[in-house]
Design a protein around this motif. Structure first.
Motif, PDB file in Angstrom:
ATOM      1  N   PRO A  50      71.513  25.241  -8.609  1.00  0.00           N
ATOM      2  CA  PRO A  50      72.486  24.437  -9.298  1.00  0.00           C
ATOM      3  C   PRO A  50      73.816  25.100  -9.444  1.00  0.00           C
ATOM      4  N   GLN A  51      73.755  26.478  -9.339  1.00  0.00           N
ATOM      5  CA  GLN A  51      74.957  27.351  -9.572  1.00  0.00           C
ATOM      6  C   GLN A  51      75.610  27.403  -8.320  1.00  0.00           C
ATOM      7  N   SER A  52      75.115  26.771  -7.315  1.00  0.00           N
ATOM      8  CA  SER A  52      75.822  27.020  -5.976  1.00  0.00           C
ATOM      9  C   SER A  52      77.239  26.300  -5.989  1.00  0.00           C
ATOM     10  N   ARG A  53      78.300  27.300  -5.544  1.00  0.00           N
ATOM     11  CA  ARG A  53      79.720  26.901  -5.654  1.00  0.00           C
ATOM     12  C   ARG A  53      80.370  27.045  -4.267  1.00  0.00           C
ATOM     13  N   PHE A  54      79.547  27.456  -3.284  1.00  0.00           N
ATOM     14  CA  PHE A  54      80.021  27.904  -1.854  1.00  0.00           C
ATOM     15  C   PHE A  54      79.102  27.636  -0.910  1.00  0.00           C
ATOM     16  N   ARG A  55      79.481  26.843   0.198  1.00  0.00           N
ATOM     17  CA  ARG A  55      78.462  26.713   1.093  1.00  0.00           C
ATOM     18  C   ARG A  55      79.362  26.638   2.742  1.00  0.00           C
ATOM     19  N   ARG A  56      78.409  26.977   3.788  1.00  0.00           N
ATOM     20  CA  ARG A  56      78.984  27.279   4.910  1.00  0.00           C
ATOM     21  C   ARG A  56      77.959  26.732   5.890  1.00  0.00           C
ATOM     22  N   ARG A  57      78.436  26.653   7.131  1.00  0.00           N
ATOM     23  CA  ARG A  57      77.546  26.261   8.364  1.00  0.00           C
ATOM     24  C   ARG A  57      77.882  27.036   9.405  1.00  0.00           C
ATOM     25  N   CYS A  58      77.049  27.356  10.451  1.00  0.00           N
ATOM     26  CA  CYS A  58      77.258  28.100  11.463  1.00  0.00           C
ATOM     27  C   CYS A  58      77.212  27.223  12.894  1.00  0.00           C
ATOM     28  N   TRP A  59      78.725  27.126  13.561  1.00  0.00           N
ATOM     29  CA  TRP A  59      78.804  26.225  14.789  1.00  0.00           C
ATOM     30  C   TRP A  59      78.570  27.206  15.913  1.00  0.00           C
ATOM     31  N   HIS A  60      77.741  26.599  16.952  1.00  0.00           N
ATOM     32  CA  HIS A  60      77.543  27.425  18.080  1.00  0.00           C
ATOM     33  C   HIS A  60      77.990  26.518  19.356  1.00  0.00           C
ATOM     34  N   ARG A  61      78.520  27.062  20.206  1.00  0.00           N
ATOM     35  CA  ARG A  61      78.816  26.437  21.626  1.00  0.00           C
ATOM     36  C   ARG A  61      78.681  27.460  22.750  1.00  0.00           C
ATOM     37  N   SER A  62      77.491  27.081  23.489  1.00  0.00           N
ATOM     38  CA  SER A  62      77.125  27.926  24.606  1.00  0.00           C
ATOM     39  C   SER A  62      78.033  27.958  25.811  1.00  0.00           C
ATOM     40  N   LEU A  63      78.210  29.071  26.644  1.00  0.00           N
ATOM     41  CA  LEU A  63      78.871  29.333  27.743  1.00  0.00           C
ATOM     42  C   LEU A  63      78.221  29.377  28.847  1.00  0.00           C
ATOM     43  N   ALA A  64      78.455  29.058  29.861  1.00  0.00           N
ATOM     44  CA  ALA A  64      77.839  29.295  31.337  1.00  0.00           C
ATOM     45  C   ALA A  64      78.547  29.608  32.233  1.00  0.00           C
ATOM     46  N   PRO A  65      78.115  30.479  33.137  1.00  0.00           N
ATOM     47  CA  PRO A  65      78.987  31.227  34.103  1.00  0.00           C
ATOM     48  C   PRO A  65      79.455  30.377  35.281  1.00  0.00           C
ATOM     49  N   ASN A  66      80.481  30.576  36.010  1.00  0.00           N
ATOM     50  CA  ASN A  66      80.948  29.757  36.956  1.00  0.00           C
ATOM     51  C   ASN A  66      80.017  30.369  38.370  1.00  0.00           C
ATOM     52  N   LYS A  67      80.767  29.829  39.536  1.00  0.00           N
ATOM     53  CA  LYS A  67      79.909  30.089  40.513  1.00  0.00           C
ATOM     54  C   LYS A  67      79.974  31.622  40.936  1.00  0.00           C
ATOM     55  N   ASP A  68      78.961  32.337  41.643  1.00  0.00           N
ATOM     56  CA  ASP A  68      78.839  33.613  41.751  1.00  0.00           C
ATOM     57  C   ASP A  68      79.896  34.247  42.616  1.00  0.00           C
ATOM     58  N   LYS A  69      80.602  35.483  41.607  1.00  0.00           N
ATOM     59  CA  LYS A  69      81.747  36.017  42.088  1.00  0.00           C
ATOM     60  C   LYS A  69      81.205  37.395  42.674  1.00  0.00           C
ATOM     61  N   GLY A  70      79.903  37.575  42.921  1.00  0.00           N
ATOM     62  CA  GLY A  70      79.311  39.005  43.392  1.00  0.00           C
ATOM     63  C   GLY A  70      79.256  40.041  42.415  1.00  0.00           C
ATOM     64  N   ILE A  71      79.367  39.786  41.027  1.00  0.00           N
ATOM     65  CA  ILE A  71      79.210  40.520  40.104  1.00  0.00           C
ATOM     66  C   ILE A  71      78.487  39.830  38.872  1.00  0.00           C
ATOM     67  N   ALA A  72      77.802  40.890  38.012  1.00  0.00           N
ATOM     68  CA  ALA A  72      77.161  40.227  36.864  1.00  0.00           C
ATOM     69  C   ALA A  72      78.318  39.450  35.936  1.00  0.00           C
ATOM     70  N   PRO A  73      77.925  37.911  35.651  1.00  0.00           N
ATOM     71  CA  PRO A  73      78.809  37.347  34.931  1.00  0.00           C
ATOM     72  C   PRO A  73      79.080  38.060  33.474  1.00  0.00           C
ATOM     73  N   ILE A  74      78.292  38.576  32.890  1.00  0.00           N
ATOM     74  CA  ILE A  74      78.617  39.156  31.613  1.00  0.00           C
ATOM     75  C   ILE A  74      79.535  40.318  31.523  1.00  0.00           C
ATOM     76  N   PHE A  75      79.806  40.764  32.840  1.00  0.00           N
ATOM     77  CA  PHE A  75      81.071  41.785  32.628  1.00  0.00           C
ATOM     78  C   PHE A  75      82.429  41.132  32.798  1.00  0.00           C
ATOM     79  N   LEU A  76      82.474  39.883  32.887  1.00  0.00           N
ATOM     80  CA  LEU A  76      83.634  39.138  32.915  1.00  0.00           C
ATOM     81  C   LEU A  76      84.170  38.546  31.634  1.00  0.00           C
ATOM     82  N   LEU A  77      83.367  38.935  30.516  1.00  0.00           N
ATOM     83  CA  LEU A  77      83.666  38.710  29.221  1.00  0.00           C
ATOM     84  C   LEU A  77      84.395  39.581  28.597  1.00  0.00           C
ATOM     85  N   GLU A  78      85.760  39.377  28.887  1.00  0.00           N
ATOM     86  CA  GLU A  78      86.564  40.541  28.319  1.00  0.00           C
ATOM     87  C   GLU A  78      87.706  39.577  27.459  1.00  0.00           C
TER      88      GLU A  78
END
Length: 2033
Positions: A989-1017
């Motif tokens: 009853p006393q709630s005056r604020f709300r929020r919701r979390c939006w997510h959007r997934s990312l997928a790597p492109n074609k293999d460049k010979g290195i781990a894709p997570i090291f391109l997240l700069e």
């Protein structure tokens, strides 16, 4: 046992300079060394011992002997070797193999001319124990102790605590030699830490000081070791700036880690750091000690000055070789220097080595300075420092305001002395780089003592924050001299390596679990950084995914909290750029693999406590096999690497040599001393591990809360680095799971707690190698972007209008974030799907979800209306803070909970009877600030609290499964709450604020010979290209604005928008954990004795259980199994088996108030079984319990195993394994339970001691389930012994040592009305040391000593005692020697008078307490002393009493019909002899190195004795102004033992006005000495004398003592024949002739019977006549000795008769002597002045004085105008002094100042100093030469001046012995006449400056009175008569040849002008003559006149005659005058005579 006595060696041809030989003897690959000696003919007489164990000598056994010169270089140390065959000892083992002058061979097996002499003997147990016949080579206790202490230099040292401790530094300055300079007045300045001390000022180049200085510290060991010791020798005649002669400096850590924590009697080379090319400026002899608690200072019994020091090569420093080193630091540049936000630094680099600091230039406002400078530090090798320290300082505007970062280089890591490996390896000089060094600063880590030799990260000392790197190079040069300390490199020098070959590295970390956390109320996250990469607080660098998502911390159901990651594991990925150092890391990881396997095997070996365990040998073989395998694995070759530095190559070679050596040793190692051998190998491996050139910074993981760094974990980069070469070249934890124990920074967090256990999987490597990166076998990587949409409730509508300051889109903390449409995908990635709402259910979890019960509360609020009645308030229902909540009727019970009792009013606080509390409402909130329980009329508000308790429902799902099911719900929706508080999915009853979390997934492109997570700069908010362009623009603008500090743009302050990475596991695996806990025990016996209601809490991940709570016990035994079922782990079983989670076992206590406290924690890995069919029961092991990291104080016997639940095993709720269940508690499996055997425990209860305020005590003994007690002692004050002697009981107890049972002793006092109180207790942790075999044939039970004699023995004693002896001969005998002679014979302190019979009168001088001598077993062979403590002791509880007794444990038959073993302790009738009346004589000889108490660095000590109520001593009998007093006092007192058993010797410092200070005290237990079977009550004399100074002082005769000893050993009494020269004893017949082959020559020897009995007694290992050295301790510095006192105690029971006369130990008094020195003349004196006649001349006179008596300086008259250097004086010097002949020292007693209360007694050598001077009237006199003669050892003079040279004074000549100059003592020769040389220092060298002819005569005081003589030419001028000297009068020489002198004066001053003027005059005259004569010659040549052919003859003849006559008349007078003058000169000396 094999014993080798190395006697001596002879080195031929003699080596120059004289060598420092050392003998190494190898036997069965075990090496032992003698000590280091000096000279070509050294003598050791040292004993080396090898234990044969179960391997007897064989016919092919041999010894290999190697002689080395330790003073030479490493390659040249070998002198010779030899082999000694031991076959003769095999045939005749009882004989001694004498090897005399054995020839040594060289490497070619050819004779060298060197020989060695040694003795070899085979010792048996009987020889060692000395229970039978006396051998020729009886081993002594001191030799055995010394052999046990002989460990290699790399032996593992004891661990030190991380807490501040007491330390003490002692510096004793003996003397200086060969100080550079003339006419010096040297003083020594000693700086210890920050305290300065000064010696007294002396005179001469060889001063003698003999002063000691103390400095006390209370520091953490690491800080204490960093302090330095500086010793400077100053010339007090000079100004302070030029006064320094030389200095010596070292770190305290260098001293502490030296053998014995000391440099003892070492000659230090004195150097000038500002003038290194001058070499050594002199030598100073010192002893330096650095002592901690429990360390013993070395006992130095040598005289402070002695001849032995002169004969050694004194001019060669044993610590500092004669070579200088120049350390050149090439400082190139630095990078990433950063101190704080928005601040550009102005860096300057500072280099510090042993106190010397050099600085580079200051580079203004730059983070990447380029210095290109060379800094040169001059030092000596080996360098006496541990570190080279680098500091980068921020120096804006020239003032250094802040420290950017620091780093240290350990010298042992960048250099080698060659001692790390055996053989001919010579080591290498310090070198480094070129390479980077990483700087650290900021918060520091708490100091932890790590394993000895292990790598200690630089952050431990320098800080935790990365502050940049410096690029430098270090080169050491020996030959090249560099005078410039700071120089610039040429501008062509470029940093090539810095700019090139930077590779991109990727760091990936998967967070698996975080447990055992405290309660964090805020959201937490983890940050991973390597260098500056990943540091989210530094916005100057590209943002990376270096932090995890925010998470809450929830309760685990016990006492800890954890992070609920479950199947969604956060991942971070950090990229960085570094140099390629893989070639170093591969080598380092191989070494770590070898070390880790050795340490793991060693830990397993240590846990096997039972030596009979068959697994012991198997584990030893496994250790050896794996060590050989690892050591033979080749290291990667460094020489193929183009970037390898010199240090890389040198360390690679050193490591290879060490691995080869360890492999060889492991192949031949034998199964003995296994733990010590393996620890030695491990320590040596640890010394090779540090790699100083690792330019990769270490990885830091920070736990963050509220954007503040709270706790950290430090991960070495090499341990997670990937290598393509192979798995062994990778880091230990590369791609593997590991558990990190987080720590708080220093000074933060709760003490003795760990903030978290973090389980991670890490990978670091080149991103090129990351293409197939798969850290875990299971799990899927997911990357997504996240943003929160926010809405507020405005006018009952949800929207963005009421957000006010809150952004529309934010992150989880409410900070502004991008809207969904503004996100941009990073390079190499693309969007997958659309934005979806996904609530972060982890943030919605109830943090108390795992609690079993919760308390709900609602406050009912009311207010007064206008009528004063109470009505409901506007907000009727609130929480405690006044915030509105639901009405209690509407509060629903959450799912999974139930309510047993409805709402009730809380009445248990300050409220009225209805629960109301009242107050005055204050606007604007309307709530009172203070509530009151009493209603007042003006109160306007009241409230009461309604509470209810809800309980957790035990449903089908466990708490963990419920939590997991909540997290897996997929409903979408809003979260309601407020920013900063907890959100909920359901609106309130006393709630005056709300929020919701939006997510959007990312997928790597074609293999460049290195781990894709090291391109997240970079950020997702803009294109990376635009971002790069903006960074370039900002960088250019930053470089332009050099005048003002750079400030970031406004957008830089915004948080970057980064994606999140998770590793999601779909399928969990279930396990069961079984933990078997048996027992815990305390390792610190002097601290807590009992655990109060102990229990074990076992923590595994987020689960915990605890054992049952036991009663208070010293060694609580649970014998319980804890079982965890259905444990959830998400990683694959194979990964879990390789790296299982750690088990934390905590020992807790509960006090009487119910408060629980953690006593210690033990952490280890469980054994993992994936298949139960292959399971093997894990053995129980002792695991250490530690309060803090690295400080073990207890141990627990336990083991754990983790078993995978398969589908078949997982059915049902029963455990997988069958474990017995008793009374609801799982017991140990039967296979783990100990084997019980019936044992008998027999206790000798002797008595209680030092119990105060007790009336009638009795002893209770508890051992497991059995107990026994004694009868109370009724008359404790008169007889504290128990009436009965023995307690006996039987019980079933474990036979294995690992399961040893403790025994508890309690003393109960029986008071009035039957009240009993526990007044003391003690614990015996294990009874195994008291196990015995009563059936053994050689076993002898303890027996009571006989303390009474019969009348016949007493009559024989009186007959022997009063037998008439001649007193006249005795008096003559006593004048020759005394007791001090005996002491000096034993210690060799001074050259005593030669005495032919001194071998008959020797004594032992122990350098420790008599109880500490290993052979005497602490004098507790009859009964031991156990200290009693309070019932509930604390860490510093005092001792409340003592129990004296002994234990015996032996097997007892279970069948009653079997024969029972004999009892060990019988009931002795002799116990009635106690209490015993005794006469005690205490002989206090002297004290050594007392702690100074007065301002002058000295003290005035005196002795006080306390025994019971008796106190002896007189404070007026103090020894003034000394630290080494000689007391020579005997105290005699009577006492009753055991009522008065503790003899306390106290030393006090006398003060005139203030109370006397207590220096220290020592306590002696007289009862132990009286009861001991070693005869400690009165030491055995070497010979039995009936008279003389060494008469027999015991009460009974030796034959009676032998009879008593036989009875105590259970032997029949000895039987002597009638002649007394033969005895039958112990089944053997002994004859006196065997001990005395020749008739004795000593005086006053007793009859043969007594002499033979005494010889036999000496073979029994009894205490000989001795002097013991006892440490003095003080309560102000516990554990630090305050000095030592040498003494002994004689105890005489009065029932044995009267004792002998006491020993006279009064100090010797010096004798008065008179030295008469007649100066006859000098010759060949260097003349310094030049007179007007161009001749050298001097006005010579001579000074003379005795060293130490400078006030009595005398001088001759002046010999003026000495032209030939031969001066005549005929002058007498007379010096009177006091001299101790025995010590060869002069004694001077005088007051230091006029106001001094007492004189100071100083001792110094008898040294005569003669100086030759040139007298000057208008300037200071000139110094011409000096002569120093030691009167006790002086060279024979030359009889002629031509034979006098400086070789006479050479103390260590290079000539053979027969050509050496002879020395003599003037005190023996009395008078001598001859020539001695004088010398002077010129250009740093000593030269001959003249010769003096003297007559030296030494007279006693009586002789001087008989033959008086005056000084100089004064009366009485006799013995002999001195006539005035014959001197040539040269005062009138100027007037005798005035023309000559006048011409000489003008010619000397104006010779150039005279020559020029003469030349001009001659040329002018010739020119004038030419001009004058030219007209005449021209006229004649033109006119041509005629010549006359004849001239007038008469005129010419007359002219000739006149000329001849005038010549004769002129010459004659001149001739007469010349001859007359010469005759007159010759007649003047004759007239004078």
């Amino acid at each position: 046992m094999l014993r080798v006595v190395v006697e001596s060696t002879k080195i031929h041809p003699p080596l120059t300079p004289p060598p420092r030989p050392c003998v190494s003897v190898f036997f069965r690959d075990v090496k032992k060394n003698t000590s280091e000696a000096e000279g070509n003919n050294p003598t050791w007489n040292e004993t080396l011992i090898w234990h044969l164990w179960n391997r007897p000598l064989q016919n092919d056994s041999f010894l290999q002997v190697i002689l080395q010169d330790l003073g030479a270089a490493k390659e040249e140390r070998f002198v010779g070797m030899a082999t000694v065959l031991l076959k003769p000892l095999v045939k005749k083992p009882k004989e001694v193999l004498f090897v005399k002058d054995l020839a040594l061979l060289n490497h070619s097996m050819l004779p060298t001319g060197c020989t060695i002499t040694l003795h070899v003997a085979h010792m048996t147990k009987q020889d060692i124990k000395k229970t039978g016949d006396e051998g020729l080579l009886d081993i002594t206790a001191g030799e055995v102790a010394r052999q046990k202490q002989m460990v290699p230099s790399y032996a593992v040292r004891k661990e030190l605590s991380s807490k501040p401790q007491h330390f003490q530094v002692q510096v004793k300055v003996f003397e200086a030699r060969q100080l550079m300079g003339n006419d010096l007045k040297p003083v020594v300045k000693v700086v210890i830490g920050s305290q300065q001390y000064y010696t007294r000022t002396k005179r001469g180049n060889n001063p003698f000081f003999n002063e000691i200085f103390f400095q006390n510290f209370h520091e953490i060991p690491a800080k204490f070791f960093d302090d330095s010791i500086l010793i400077q020798v100053m010339n007090s005649r000079m100004l302070r700036s030029n006064a320094e002669i030389g200095r010596f400096q070292t770190d305290i850590g260098f001293i502490y880690h030296s053998p014995g924590h000391a440099l003892q009697r070492k000659w230090l080379g004195l150097c000038q750091p500002n003038e290194p090319n001058n070499g050594v400026r002199g030598y100073l002899k010192v002893t330096i000690c650095a002592l901690g608690v429990g360390d013993q200072a070395p006992v130095d019994q040598k005289p402070p000055y002695g001849d032995d020091d002169i004969k050694i090569h004194i001019y060669k420093s044993t610590m500092v070789p004669m070579k200088k080193a120049h350390l050149q630091f090439y400082i190139y540049c630095a990078e990433d220097l950063h101190l704080k936000k928005h601040h550009l630094v102005s860096p300057m680099l500072e280099v510090e080595l042993i106190g010397e600091k050099l600085n580079t230039q200051v580079k203004t406002q730059t983070e990447n300075p380029i210095w290109n400078q060379v800094l040169t530090v001059h030092t000596q090798l080996p360098c006496l420092s541990s570190y080279i320290k680098f500091r980068v300082l921020d120096c804006p505007k020239g003032s250094c305001s802040g420290e950017i970062g620091t780093v240290s280089l350990v010298l042992n890591h960048i250099s080698s002395t060659g001692a790390e490996v055996e053989g001919m390896y010579s080591g290498f000089l310090p070198c480094f780089g070129p390479s980077f060094l990483t700087l650290h600063g900021g918060k520091k880590a708490p100091f932890r003592i790590q394993e000895e030799g292990a790598i200690i990260p630089s952050s431990v000392k320098d800080g935790l924050a990365y502050r940049g790197r410096i690029f430098l190079e270090l080169v050491t040069r020996i030959t090249t001299h560099h005078n410039t300390k700071i120089g610039d490199l040429s501008q062509e020098v470029t940093n090539v390596e810095k700019q090139q070959n930077r590779q991109k590295y990727g760091l990936c970390v998967i967070f698996l679990s975080c447990t055992m956390m405290p309660n964090f109320k805020d959201l937490i996250q983890f940050e991973v950084s390597i260098g500056h990469y990943g540091n989210k607080m530094d916005l100057n660098y590209k943002p990376l995914i270096s932090t995890t998502q925010y998470s809450p911390v929830i309760y685990d159901g016990n006492i800890y909290h954890y992070v609920p990651w479950y199947n969604t594991k956060p991942v971070v990925a950090v990229t960085s750029y570094w140099e390629d150092v893989s070639f170093r890391m591969s080598c380092l990881n191989l070494l770590h693999f070898t070390r880790d396997r050795l340490k793991a095997n060693l830990d397993t070996l240590k846990s096997l406590r039972n030596p009979r365990d068959p697994a012991l040998n198997l584990q030893w073989e496994k250790l050896l096999r794996e060590l050989v395998e690892d050591c033979k694995r080749p290291l990667p070759c460094i020489y193929d690497q183009p970037k390898a530095t010199n240090l890389d190559k040198e360390r690679w070679q050193l490591r290879n040599l060490l691995l080869m050596e360890l492999a060889q040793k492991a192949q031949v190692a034998q199964p003995r001393d296994m733990v010590a051998t393996a620890e030695d190998w491990l320590y040596r491996l640890n010394t090779m591990l540090p790699e100083p050139q690792v330019s990769l910074p270490d990885v830091m993981i920070w736990l963050m809360a509220k954007d503040q760094r709270v706790a950290y974990a430090h991960v070495p980069s090499h341990s997670i680095l990937f290598s393509r070469t192979g798995a062994l070249h990778c880091g230990k934890f590369c791609g593997k799971m590991q558990t990190l124990l987080l720590q708080y920074p220093e000074g933060e967090g709760q003490k003795d707690t760990l903030p978290a256990h973090l389980r991670v999987c890490m990978w670091l490597g080149n991103i090129v190698d990351s293409s197939d990166l798969q850290l875990l076998q299971e799990g899927k990587m997911v990357v997504y972007a996240e943003t929160y949409e926010n809405q507020a409730k405005y006018k009952d509508q949800w929207g963005q209008q009421g957000l006010y300051h809150c952004p529309n889109f934010s992150d989880v903390l409410g900070r502004k974030a991008l809207p969904k449409e503004d996100f941009k995908e990073p390079s190499g990635w693309h969007w997958q799907g659309t934005w979806t709402v996904e609530p972060q259910r982890r943030l919605l979890l109830d943090t108390d979800i795992n609690k079993s019960q919760m308390l709900d509360e609602v406050y009912e609020n009311q207010q007064r209306d206008v009528t004063g009645a109470w009505v409901p308030a506007a907000t009727p229902n609130t929480d405690v803070n006044g915030q509105p909540v639901e009405a209690r009727e509407n509060v629903k019970c959450p799912p999974g909970w139930q309510v047993k009792k409805n709402w009730t009013v809380e009445l248990n606080h300050a409220v009225d009877n209805e629960g109301w509390e009242y107050g005055v409402g204050i606007q604007p909130s309307g709530l009172p600030q203070v509530w009151n329980a009493v209603e007042k009329t003006y109160y306007s508000r009241r409230r009461r609290r309604w509470v209810r308790v809800r309980y957790r429902k035990h449903g089908e799902l466990s708490l963990e499964e419920e939590t997991l099911s909540f997290l897996q719900l997929e409903e979408e929706g809003w979260e309601y709450g407020t920013i900063g508080s907890k959100f909920d999915l359901n609106p309130q009853p006393q709630s005056r604020f709300r929020r919701r979390c939006w997510h959007r997934s990312l997928a790597p492109n074609k293999d460049k010979g290195i781990a894709p997570i090291f391109l997240l700069e970079g950020s997702l908010g803009k294109d990376l290209k635009k971002q790069a362009e903006e960074e370039e623009i900002r960088a250019s603008s930053r470089s332009k604005t050099t005048r003002f500090p750079w400030r970031p743009a406004p957008e830089d302050t915004q948080q970057p928008h980064l994606p999140f990475i998770y590793c999601i596991f779909n399928k969990p695996h279930y396990y069961q954990l079984f933990c078997y806990i048996y027992q815990a025990r305390n390792l610190m016996a002097n601290r807590i004795q009992t655990f109060q209601e102990p229990f074990i809490r076992l923590v595994f991940l987020n689960h915990s259980q605890r054992t049952q709570i036991l009663k208070s016990s010293a060694a609580p035994t649970w014998a319980q199994t804890l079982i965890f079922q259905h444990l959830l782990l998400y990683e694959s079983p194979q990964d879990t088996k390789e790296s299982p989670p750690l088990v934390a076992l905590e020992l807790w206590q509960r006090d009487s108030q119910g408060k629980e406290s953690c006593w210690g924690r033990s952490i280890w890995s469980p054994v993992v079984w994936l298949d139960v069919q292959h399971r093997v029961l894990p053995p129980m092991r002792w695991h250490p319990l530690a309060k803090q990291l690295g400080e073990e104080e207890g141990e627990v016997l336990a083991s754990c195993e983790l078993i995978l639940e398969t589908e078949v095993l997982g059915e049902g709720n029963l455990p997988i394994l069958s474990v017995p269940l008793k009374n609801g508690v799982y017991a140990l499996p039967k296979s783990m339970q100990p084997t019980l055997r019936k044992m008998a425990v027999e206790i000798l209860v002797w008595g209680l001691r030092n119990m105060r305020q007790v009336r009638s005590p009795q002893l209770l003994v508890e051992c497991w389930e059995e107990a026994g007690h004694t009868e109370p002692i009724r008359n404790f004050q008169t007889n504290p012994n128990f009436a009965e002697s023995v307690i006996f009981f039987t019980l079933f107890m474990p036979t294995e040592e690992a399961y040893a049972l403790p025994l508890m002793l309690k003393v109960v006092d029986n008071q009035d009305f039957g009240q009993q109180t526990v007044v003391g207790q003690a614990n015996i942790d294990s009874l195994h040391p008291y196990f015995c075999d009563p059936w053994a044939s050689n076993y002898v039970p303890p027996r009571l000593p006989k303390l009474a004699v019969n009348k016949r023995q007493l009559l024989d004693y009186f007959t022997e005692k009063f037998w008439f002896k001649s007193s006249e001969v005795e008096d003559e005998y006593e004048e020759v020697v005394d007791w001090w002679s005996k002491l000096f014979w034993a210690t060799g302190e001074a050259k005593s008078l030669k005495f032919k019979d001194k071998d008959y009168h020797t004594l032992e001088v122990y350098d420790c307490e008599l109880e500490a001598v290993p052979a005497f077993r602490g004098l507790q062979d009859f009964c031991e002393t156990f200290k009693l403590y309070k019932e509930q002791p604390k860490s510093d509880s005092p001792v409340v009493g003592e129990f004296k007794g002994l234990f015996r444990v032996y097997p007892f038959p279970e069948n009653p019909e079997d024969p029972q073993p004999p009892r060990q302790f019988s009931v002795w009738p002799g116990k009635e002899d106690f209490p015993q009346q005794c006469l005690v004589r205490v002989y206090v000889v002297r004290a050594i190195n007392l702690q100074p108490q007065d301002y002058n660095g000295l003290c005035d000590p005196y002795v006080i004795l306390k025994l019971g109520q008796t106190k002896l001593g007189n404070r007026n009998m103090y020894q003034p102004n000394t630290l080494n007093p000689i007391f020579g006092m005997m105290f005699e007192l009577s006492c009753t033992i055991p009522l008065e058993k503790d003899l306390e010797i106290e030393l006090y410092d006398f003060d005139l006005l203030s109370p006397d200070d207590k220096i220290g005290a020592t306590v002696i237990d007289l009862e132990n000495r009286l009861l001991s079977g070693f005869g400690a009550r009165c030491g055995l004399s070497q010979s039995y004398c009936q008279a003389g100074p060494f008469r027999w002082r015991d009460q009974v005769l030796p034959s009676v003592l032998l009879e008593h000893h036989a009875k105590r050993k259970g032997l029949p009494p000895p039987v002597f024949n009638t002649a007394g020269d033969s005895v039958y004893y112990n089944g053997k017949k002994f004859k006196l002739r065997r001990f005395e082959p020749q008739p004795p020559t000593a005086h006053y020897l007793g009859p043969k019977k007594e002499r033979l009995a005494l010889h036999l007694l000496h073979t029994q290992g009894l205490v000989p006549e001795h002097v013991e050295t006892r440490m003095l301790y003080s309560n102000s510095q516990p554990g630090i000795n305050q000095g030592k006192v040498q003494m002994w105690v004689d105890i005489f029971p009065k029932k044995l008769g009267p004792p002998g006369s006491p020993v006279n130990i009064l100090p010797r008094q010096p004798k008065r002597y008179e030295l008469r020195c007649i100066i006859w003349r000098t010759a060949h004196v260097d003349l310094k002045s030049i007179n007007l006649s161009n001749e050298k001349m001097s006005d010579i006179y001579i000074k003379g004085w005795l060293f130490g008596l400078e006030k009595d300086m005398q001088k001759t008259d002046i010999h003026y105008q000495c032209l030939t250097g031969e001066g005549s004086f005929n002058w007498r010097f007379i010096f009177t002094f006091d001299y101790l002949v025995a010590e060869q020292m002069c004694v001077l007693s005088e007051k230091d100042y006029i106001w001094s209360l007492d004189p100071t007694v100083t001792k110094f050598p008898a040294r005569l100093i003669i100086q030759v001077w040139d007298n000057d009237i208008f300037s200071t006199d000139g110094f011409l030469g000096v002569l120093e003669l030691d009167l006790s050892d002086m060279p024979l003079p030359a009889q002629h001046a031509k034979l006098c040279s400086l070789k006479m004074m050479d103390a260590d000549p290079k000539w053979p012995h027969f050509l050496q100059h002879k020395y003599f003592s003037l005190f023996k020769k009395k008078t001598v006449t001859g020539w001695w040389p004088c010398q002077v220092l010129e250009d740093g060298k000593w030269h001959l400056s003249g010769k003096v002819k003297m007559t030296l005569e030494m007279l006693s005081e009586k002789e001087a009175l008989i033959r008086p003589a005056g000084r100089g030419h004064s009366e009485p001028n006799q013995y002999p008569i001195l006539h005035p000297p014959l001197r040539t009068n040269t005062l009138l020489s100027w007037f005798q040849s005035p023309v000559k002198n006048f011409c000489y004066v003008f010619w000397k001053r104006y010779r150039i002008k005279i020559i020029v003027i003469s030349a001009i005059t001659i040329v002018g005259y010739m020119l004038f003559s030419f001009i004058y004569s030219a007209p005449k010659y021209l006229a004649m040549s033109w006119i041509k006149p005629e010549f006359r052919l004849k001239a007038p003859i008469n005129t010419i003849n007359s002219l000739k005659s006149n000329a001849s006559s005038s010549d004769l008349t002129i010459r004659h007078p001149n001739l007469e005058s010349t001859i007359g003058s010469q005759l007159k000169l010759l007649q003047e000396p004759m007239n004078h005579l």
